[in-house]
Every structure is written in C-alpha cells, then in structure tokens.
Design an enzyme around this catalytic site. Structure first.
Site, PDB file in Angstrom:
ATOM      1  N   CYS A   2      61.983  43.809  22.908  1.00 47.99           N
ATOM      2  CA  CYS A   2      61.823  43.307  21.414  1.00 47.99           C
ATOM      3  C   CYS A   2      61.858  41.994  21.833  1.00 47.99           C
ATOM      4  O   CYS A   2      62.153  41.191  22.868  1.00 47.99           O
ATOM      5  CB  CYS A   2      62.686  43.707  20.568  1.00 47.99           C
ATOM      6  SG  CYS A   2      62.884  45.665  20.327  1.00 47.99           S
ATOM      7  N   ARG A  30      55.962  41.300  23.191  1.00 51.34           N
ATOM      8  CA  ARG A  30      57.181  41.763  23.499  1.00 51.34           C
ATOM      9  C   ARG A  30      57.470  43.313  22.827  1.00 51.34           C
ATOM     10  O   ARG A  30      58.142  43.947  23.196  1.00 51.34           O
ATOM     11  CB  ARG A  30      58.325  41.157  23.724  1.00 51.34           C
ATOM     12  CG  ARG A  30      58.423  39.703  24.209  1.00 51.34           C
ATOM     13  CD  ARG A  30      59.912  38.978  23.837  1.00 51.34           C
ATOM     14  NE  ARG A  30      60.678  39.486  24.641  1.00 51.34           N
ATOM     15  CZ  ARG A  30      61.261  39.558  25.788  1.00 51.34           C
ATOM     16  NH1 ARG A  30      60.448  38.464  26.534  1.00 51.34           N
ATOM     17  NH2 ARG A  30      62.434  39.913  26.152  1.00 51.34           N
ATOM     18  N   TRP A  77      59.914  46.617  19.557  1.00 44.45           N
ATOM     19  CA  TRP A  77      59.260  47.784  20.124  1.00 44.45           C
ATOM     20  C   TRP A  77      60.545  48.938  20.311  1.00 44.45           C
ATOM     21  O   TRP A  77      61.495  48.743  20.552  1.00 44.45           O
ATOM     22  CB  TRP A  77      58.918  47.525  21.793  1.00 44.45           C
ATOM     23  CG  TRP A  77      58.325  48.371  22.313  1.00 44.45           C
ATOM     24  CD1 TRP A  77      57.127  48.417  22.402  1.00 44.45           C
ATOM     25  CD2 TRP A  77      58.858  49.581  23.157  1.00 44.45           C
ATOM     26  NE1 TRP A  77      56.680  49.629  23.062  1.00 44.45           N
ATOM     27  CE2 TRP A  77      57.648  50.004  23.655  1.00 44.45           C
ATOM     28  CE3 TRP A  77      60.268  49.856  23.766  1.00 44.45           C
ATOM     29  CZ2 TRP A  77      57.868  51.312  24.831  1.00 44.45           C
ATOM     30  CZ3 TRP A  77      60.216  50.781  24.584  1.00 44.45           C
ATOM     31  CH2 TRP A  77      59.064  51.341  25.156  1.00 44.45           C
ATOM     32  N   ASN A 101      67.760  42.284  21.035  1.00 43.18           N
ATOM     33  CA  ASN A 101      66.768  42.657  22.147  1.00 43.18           C
ATOM     34  C   ASN A 101      67.381  43.475  23.436  1.00 43.18           C
ATOM     35  O   ASN A 101      68.503  42.906  23.913  1.00 43.18           O
ATOM     36  CB  ASN A 101      65.960  41.460  23.037  1.00 43.18           C
ATOM     37  CG  ASN A 101      65.071  41.827  23.815  1.00 43.18           C
ATOM     38  OD1 ASN A 101      64.717  43.073  24.010  1.00 43.18           O
ATOM     39  ND2 ASN A 101      64.900  41.202  24.871  1.00 43.18           N
ATOM     40  N   GLY A 102      67.201  44.718  23.646  1.00 46.28           N
ATOM     41  CA  GLY A 102      67.826  45.435  24.694  1.00 46.28           C
ATOM     42  C   GLY A 102      68.194  46.865  24.195  1.00 46.28           C
ATOM     43  O   GLY A 102      67.672  47.290  23.237  1.00 46.28           O
ATOM     44  N   GLU A 493      44.256  50.414  39.884  1.00 43.37           N
ATOM     45  CA  GLU A 493      44.510  49.392  38.671  1.00 43.37           C
ATOM     46  C   GLU A 493      43.215  49.537  37.587  1.00 43.37           C
ATOM     47  O   GLU A 493      43.376  49.369  36.323  1.00 43.37           O
ATOM     48  CB  GLU A 493      44.207  48.086  39.581  1.00 43.37           C
ATOM     49  CG  GLU A 493      44.417  46.828  38.563  1.00 43.37           C
ATOM     50  CD  GLU A 493      45.811  46.701  37.671  1.00 43.37           C
ATOM     51  OE1 GLU A 493      46.390  47.440  37.595  1.00 43.37           O
ATOM     52  OE2 GLU A 493      45.510  45.822  36.889  1.00 43.37           O
ATOM     53  N   LYS A 497      44.041  49.948  33.912  1.00 46.86           N
ATOM     54  CA  LYS A 497      43.411  49.049  32.835  1.00 46.86           C
ATOM     55  C   LYS A 497      42.579  49.848  31.568  1.00 46.86           C
ATOM     56  O   LYS A 497      42.917  49.455  30.385  1.00 46.86           O
ATOM     57  CB  LYS A 497      42.410  48.012  33.448  1.00 46.86           C
ATOM     58  CG  LYS A 497      43.090  46.894  34.199  1.00 46.86           C
ATOM     59  CD  LYS A 497      43.832  45.863  33.431  1.00 46.86           C
ATOM     60  CE  LYS A 497      45.243  46.185  33.338  1.00 46.86           C
ATOM     61  NZ  LYS A 497      46.275  45.855  34.223  1.00 46.86           N
ATOM     62  N   GLU A 500      44.930  51.809  29.328  1.00 47.08           N
ATOM     63  CA  GLU A 500      46.165  51.428  28.612  1.00 47.08           C
ATOM     64  C   GLU A 500      45.544  50.550  27.391  1.00 47.08           C
ATOM     65  O   GLU A 500      46.109  50.308  26.287  1.00 47.08           O
ATOM     66  CB  GLU A 500      47.098  50.327  29.296  1.00 47.08           C
ATOM     67  CG  GLU A 500      46.581  49.292  29.816  1.00 47.08           C
ATOM     68  CD  GLU A 500      47.744  48.218  30.531  1.00 47.08           C
ATOM     69  OE1 GLU A 500      48.971  48.319  30.040  1.00 47.08           O
ATOM     70  OE2 GLU A 500      47.206  47.441  31.455  1.00 47.08           O
ATOM     71  N   HIS A 516      39.221  67.785  47.349  1.00 43.54           N
ATOM     72  CA  HIS A 516      40.286  68.639  47.268  1.00 43.54           C
ATOM     73  C   HIS A 516      40.795  68.996  45.901  1.00 43.54           C
ATOM     74  O   HIS A 516      41.826  69.147  45.702  1.00 43.54           O
ATOM     75  CB  HIS A 516      41.577  67.898  48.088  1.00 43.54           C
ATOM     76  CG  HIS A 516      40.993  67.738  49.512  1.00 43.54           C
ATOM     77  ND1 HIS A 516      40.984  68.416  50.469  1.00 43.54           N
ATOM     78  CD2 HIS A 516      40.790  66.399  50.170  1.00 43.54           C
ATOM     79  CE1 HIS A 516      40.651  68.214  51.483  1.00 43.54           C
ATOM     80  NE2 HIS A 516      40.361  66.901  51.372  1.00 43.54           N
ATOM     81  N   LYS A 615      54.627  44.101  26.372  1.00 43.24           N
ATOM     82  CA  LYS A 615      54.516  43.401  27.686  1.00 43.24           C
ATOM     83  C   LYS A 615      55.584  43.508  28.629  1.00 43.24           C
ATOM     84  O   LYS A 615      55.310  43.672  29.778  1.00 43.24           O
ATOM     85  CB  LYS A 615      54.020  41.866  27.458  1.00 43.24           C
ATOM     86  CG  LYS A 615      53.672  41.003  28.282  1.00 43.24           C
ATOM     87  CD  LYS A 615      52.475  41.204  28.985  1.00 43.24           C
ATOM     88  CE  LYS A 615      51.816  40.375  30.156  1.00 43.24           C
ATOM     89  NZ  LYS A 615      50.946  41.146  30.741  1.00 43.24           N
TER      90      LYS A 615
HETATM   91  O1  M6R Z   1      56.293  42.049  34.290  1.00 48.26           O
HETATM   92  P1  M6R Z   1      55.830  43.300  35.440  1.00 48.26           P
HETATM   93  O2  M6R Z   1      54.928  42.791  36.304  1.00 48.26           O
HETATM   94  O3  M6R Z   1      57.085  43.395  35.993  1.00 48.26           O
HETATM   95  O4  M6R Z   1      55.670  44.381  34.615  1.00 48.26           O
HETATM   96  C1  M6R Z   1      55.138  45.800  35.344  1.00 48.26           C
HETATM   97  C2  M6R Z   1      54.463  46.607  34.481  1.00 48.26           C
HETATM   98  O5  M6R Z   1      55.220  46.835  33.223  1.00 48.26           O
HETATM   99  C3  M6R Z   1      52.938  46.192  33.866  1.00 48.26           C
HETATM  100  O6  M6R Z   1      52.379  45.652  35.205  1.00 48.26           O
HETATM  101  C4  M6R Z   1      52.245  46.950  33.328  1.00 48.26           C
HETATM  102  O7  M6R Z   1      51.862  48.026  33.842  1.00 48.26           O
HETATM  103  C5  M6R Z   1      50.832  46.320  32.666  1.00 48.26           C
HETATM  104  N1  M6R Z   1      50.869  46.632  31.208  1.00 48.26           N
HETATM  105  C6  M6R Z   1      49.794  46.894  33.142  1.00 48.26           C
HETATM  106  O8  M6R Z   1      48.719  46.185  32.759  1.00 48.26           O
END
Ligand code: M6R
Length: 620
Positions: A2, A30, A77, A101-102, A493, A497, A500, A516, A615
């Site tokens: 958060c 966040r 969040w 936050n936490g 990757e 992308k 998500e 396979h 994030k």
């Molecule tokens: O801040 P970080 O690089 O440690 O975050 C890791 C993942 O949470 C982050 O890369 C996440 O997978 C992204 N949303 C991907 O786009």
C-alpha cells in the site's frame, strides 16, 4: 504494497488535503483498490474512505470541503479483507487514527487479546489492531503518543510503515517503520513536514529526504523532526536524529509525470534508450569494465567466486534467466537462477564462494529480500544487488551494488527496469569473464553495448506495425510465446507482459519443447508469437514453426532482418534490425512490450494499474 502519506503544516499557512491527495496519486502504483484520508478538524477526525481510485476520493474531499493542517492518507492493495469502505484505511480507535503499509503476522493473537479487553473491531484488517493497541497504551497505560507507538511496535511481528495521529493532539504525527519503506520529507521555509512510502509522493513539496531505517520512530511537527530508536542496552527510546542525514533527492518531479504519453507504460517503453544511456554512464569513455562499478570490494569478491546464484521475482527473474546464458557461455562460471519465493523456503546446498545476485526494480520485494537474508543465514555473504532504487532495502542488504539508472518506473508492468537490468548483468558477465581470465573482445562488446540505445530506437519505430498485430490479438483468449536459448526468457517475458496487462492467458515455451505437449493447444484460435533472432538455433526454430503451421496455427514472428523467415498465409512477420549478437535479447523484448501494451489498449484494460496487482510486492 500500500502507499501511505502524512503531512503537517503551519497553522496559518496551509491545508494538507491537496498535499495528501497529490501524494496518494503518486503512490497509487503501490495499490489502488481503495483509498482514504483522515484529518483533524475542530478537535475531531474527519475521515473519508472509498473503494476505487484516488480520483474518486479527491472528488469526495472537494464535495465535503475537507481542510486541515494535519492529516494522513492511504492507498490500498488488499491483503486482509476485501476492498471495501470498512477495510480501507485510515483506521480509528477512539482518539487514535492510523494508516499502515505492510502485514502484521501476529494480528490474530493481538486482535483476540484486544477483543477480550473490550475493543470492538469494525474491519477485517490487520491494521485495525494497531490503532486499538496504540489506543490501549495511551489510555490504559497513560503513555505519551510517541511511547504508545513504540510500545505497540514492540508487540508487532511482520512488516509495517505506519503514520499515527491523535485527535486531542493535533500538533504531532508519529511515524514508524519495520521492513516496509518510509521516507520523511523536510519542508522548505518552515512550511511543514511530511512522510510517505516513497520519495515521489513528497517531491511536490520538497527534495530534502530522510530515509528511515528499520526500528526508527519519528515525531513530526510543523517545524521539527525528531527520530528515535530503541537503545540496545537500556531498551529505552533514544533520540538518534543526528544519525539520520538529510539527503537531497535527485528525482525530478517531471520524472514521475506522464507528459505527452497516454500511459506510464508507454512512456517507460520509449524511455528505454535514455535509460540505457544513463545506466551505461558508469563506463563512459572506458575500454574495459572495472569490477569497482559493483562496489569497492568487488575486485576481491568477484575474483574468488566459484558460481553464481541469481534470486529475483517476475520480470527481474527473467532478466536473471538471460544472464545465466551469458554468465555460463561468456564467463564460463556455473550460474543458477531461482525464484526468490521458492529459494527462501527450500533446503538448498550452500556454498560460501557462491555469488548471490539479487535483481529487483523496486528493491523492496519481500520475497527477494527474504531470499537474500536466507542465503546469508547459510553463510553466503558475497552478495550483489542490481536494483533501480538507491535507498532500498535490497540495496542495503547486499555488500555489492549496481544501481540501474532507469529512473522511476510507475507502470505496474516492468519495461525499462528489465532492459537496464540486462545491461547491468552483461557488465557483470564481462567483469566475471575478466576475473577468470577469459579471452573476450572488450572493445567490440562495449561498442555493441553503447550502440544499443540507437538500435532500440529503430525497434521502437516498428510501433505502428506492432499495434496492428495487437488489434488482432485483442479478441483472443490465449497465446503461446516461443523462443530458444538466450531468447527463451524473452518469450517468458513477452507472455508475462501480455497476461498481466491485457488479461489474455499466455504461456511461453522453449520452442523445442512444443512437441512434448503444448502443440496439442495449437489451432486457428491460438496465436503463436515467436522470437526469431538469426542465431545458431534459427534453423531448429524454423523447424518448430513448420510444426505449428502444419497444425493450422497462426504465427506472429519477430525475426532479425537477416533471418530469412518467409511470410505465408499463416505466418505474419515483423523484421527487426540485423542480428545483434549476445545482446540481442535486449532488442527482442521491445516489440513484445509494445505488443502487450497495444493489446491492452485495444481491450480497454487499465494499462498502468492492472487488476489485482501492485507495483512493489512488499508482502509475501
Ligand atoms: O521490484 P521487483 O523487480 O523486485 O519486482 C519483481 C516483480 O514483482 C515484477 O517484476 C513484476 O513481475 C512485474 N509486474 C512484471 O511486469
């Protein structure tokens, strides 16, 4: 996960409400399922909470003409309890109001004890027990606000950054941190003082920041900041303000603004050439790479390592997977990559000569941080952080560090952090290769690295063609991504992308693995995206494409210009520049970022704030 903001200003001077709301907007990345604000006005709390975005909260604040010189705010969040008005912060217990936050791991026990003592809970959150506990220490134990917060922190297990106000004492905000980030902003010209989860929320008022450490508790008044921590011997609070320096943030407010772009993700994709230039500045003018770019002790440490273990999550873990190929093939050092959340709980074989490399954009990812601590607890103290945030927990946890200079990344989908991480990891590969006396052509590889921003700009020029493909994707439910070797992590990757931000289910496979199992999924409704560099695996990859074509699958191929891939009825082709050798993954990821971005745009999803995500994942 958060975001919290707190502000206190001089009485005749200001209204903190716009400051708090502006701060929340900057922290929305966040968490963004609900938001809330509380201020003290006429000796009482005025609190507004709502499900949804900060913009909605802002409207409500305007309608109710909320004003005050002191207040706290939160963007959430959800962890404990669904996103609802009741579960939104701030939480109130009699005279006390808290944002957090936490995650409080022992909240159930605390909640039970407080309920037994007669406290009534209004929400399902772990945070409400913090508010009641402070209240308990204030009232039952007659403690001052600072001491009550301190006593409460002693009872909490888990991660927290909190801001607390007392309606009977509207001249002070108390903040505290343990394992969640918290930064103080020192106002200019006695204007007031501020606190937030991240410096970007405070830049509107000041660039003078104090980064609190774990265990710190601070008292903020309009004219003063005092910082305390527990003395190890006496166990009492002592004033440690002199130990926490004010740092001038180099972050420009414009860096966290959208400018002419439609979304932060789009802005960040297009910022990649500059992000790479900035990250490479550390070797500007050099004919080779000195180990010291990773820290003063790097030479000693890197010379004596026998293998490498990379720990990371999500996109950062994909960067690690690319690096594994580089480190093993160029530096010829064994390298493993492990998802941090798995490693931290696994019985692994420790090796004190293993270099532990943590990769993280935010530097606050709870699993990655815990994985480094776990590695160290096993006697592995050669640690390196590759990270985008200078004052982050992960940077502080590691002995060696390399700061990627991507600038603030706001979009939840990581883009420029990934390519700058790859640059950092390539530099690490070169340093390791040199430490192991491998024969490599430094001038050529450095030249290739320095030319990357220009090459990326050329790939960005493919935007219109990629957007057209993306429109065809928008009505699909599934997609397959294929790559081989160095580019298999790029396929991973690309799939991450797409899923998500567009919510299209996407899977990535090493192309040779198709037969396979996954080939059974291929039909006319399954787009298959292929990363096709002109490398030594190209012919094998082309054979895999035939397997898909023969089953009526529709191929979308990103090939190097000299890869000689032929267009057909079921094979669509976009050509990148000529093959870029070892650094090719850095170019090939760009079209996949654009594909995901435009697919999400076509679907009308919330690109920068996709559902259910945040994030920085600062909780387990
Ligand atoms: O801040 P970080 O690089 O440690 O975050 C890791 C993942 O949470 C982050 O890369 C996440 O997978 C992204 N949303 C991907 O786009």
């Amino acid at each position: 996960m958060c975001g919290i903001v707190a502000a206190i200003c001089n009485k005749n001077n200001a209204n903190v409400v716009p400051i708090l709301l502006e701060g929340l907007k900057k922290l929305e990345y966040r968490g963004y399922d609900s938001a809330g604000i509380a201020v003290i006005a006429n000796d009482d709390f005025s609190r507004i909470r709502s499900v949804g975005r900060v913009a909605k909260l802002e409207k409500q604040c305007q309608e109710q003409n909320l004003t005050s010189q002191i207040g706290i705010a939160h963007t959430r969040w959800a962890t404990h309890g669904i996103p609802s008005e009741n579960n939104a912060h701030p939480h109130i217990s009699e005279n006390i109001c808290v944002v957090h936050n936490g995650i409080i791991e022992n909240y159930e026990q605390i909640r039970q004890n407080l309920q037994n003592a007669g406290y009534v809970f209004q929400s399902e959150t772990d945070t409400e027990c913090i508010a009641h506990l402070i209240s308990f220490y204030r009232q039952q134990k007659n403690l001052a606000l600072l001491d009550a917060v301190f006593a409460t922190c002693q009872d909490l297990i888990g991660a927290f950054a909190i801001a607390v106000i007392d309606k009977n004492f509207p001249e002070e905000i108390i903040v505290a941190r343990q394992n969640s980030p918290l930064i103080l902003g020192c106002g200019n010209d006695n204007e007031g003082n501020f606190a937030a989860s991240d410096a970007s929320a405070l830049l509107q008022k000041t660039n003078k920041m104090i980064y609190l450490e774990n265990g710190d508790i601070a008292s903020l008044t309009a004219n003063n900041i005092e910082i305390f921590a527990q003395n190890i011997n006496s166990k009492l609070l002592e004033n440690i303000s002199h130990l926490r320096q004010i740092k001038i943030s180099e972050l420009s407010p414009a860096a966290v603004e959208l400018g002419n772009f439609r979304h932060f993700m789009q802005k960040e994709i297009f910022e990649q050439p500059d992000a790479l230039v900035n990250t490479l500045e550390i070797i500007s003018g050099c004919q080779n790479v000195q180990p010291q770019i990773f820290g003063v002790n790097a030479k000693n440490i890197l010379q004596n390592i026998s293998k490498v273990l990379i720990l990371a999550c999500g996109t950062s873990a994909h960067a690690g997977l690319v690096a594994r190929y580089w480190i093993e093939s160029i530096a010829q050092i064994p390298c493993q990559v492990e998802i941090a959340s798995e490693y931290r709980y696994r019985h692994s074989i420790a090796d004190e000569n293993q270099l532990i490399v943590a990769i993280s954009q935010s530097g606050e990812t709870a699993d990655t941080l815990a994985a480094i601590k776990h590695a160290k607890s096993l006697g592995q103290h050669k640690t390196l952080a590759i990270c985008n945030v200078a004052e982050s927990a992960i940077i502080r946890e590691c002995e060696l560090k390399f700061l990627t200079r991507a600038g603030p990344e706001i979009g939840v989908a990581s883009t420029k952090a990934f390519t700058t991480q790859l640059v950092a990891l390539f530099l690490l590969t070169l340093v390791l290769a040199a430490a192991k006396n491998k024969n490599i052509n430094f001038p050529k590889l450095l030249n290739d690295l320095r030319h990357l921003p220009v090459a990326i700009n050329k790939v960005l020029g493919l935007e219109t063609q990629i957007a057209e493909w993306a429109n065809q994707f928008a009505n699909k439910n599934n997609a397959l991504f294929l790559g081989r070797g160095l580019h298999y992590p790029i396929a991973l990757e690309g799939a991450l992308k797409l899923k998500e931000i567009s919510y299209i289910h996407a899977e990535a496979y090493p192309a040779g693995e198709l037969k396979h199992g996954p080939l059974a999924l291929v039909d006319a409704n399954m787009p298959v995206v292929v990363v096709a560099p002109n490398d030594e695996l190209l012919d094998k990859l082309k054979a895999n494409l035939k397997e898909v074509e023969a089953r009526g699958g529709e191929l979308y191929v990103f090939a190097d210009a000299n890869a000689d891939v032929k267009v057909s009825k079921n094979l669509h082709l976009i050509q990148l520049p000529e093959h870029y050798g070892e650094l090719s993954p850095i170019l090939h990821v760009i079209p996949l970022q654009l594909l995901a971005y435009y697919a999400a745009l076509a679907k009308g999803t919330d690109v920068d704030k996709p559902r259910n995500l945040a994030k920085s994942v600062t909780v387990e």
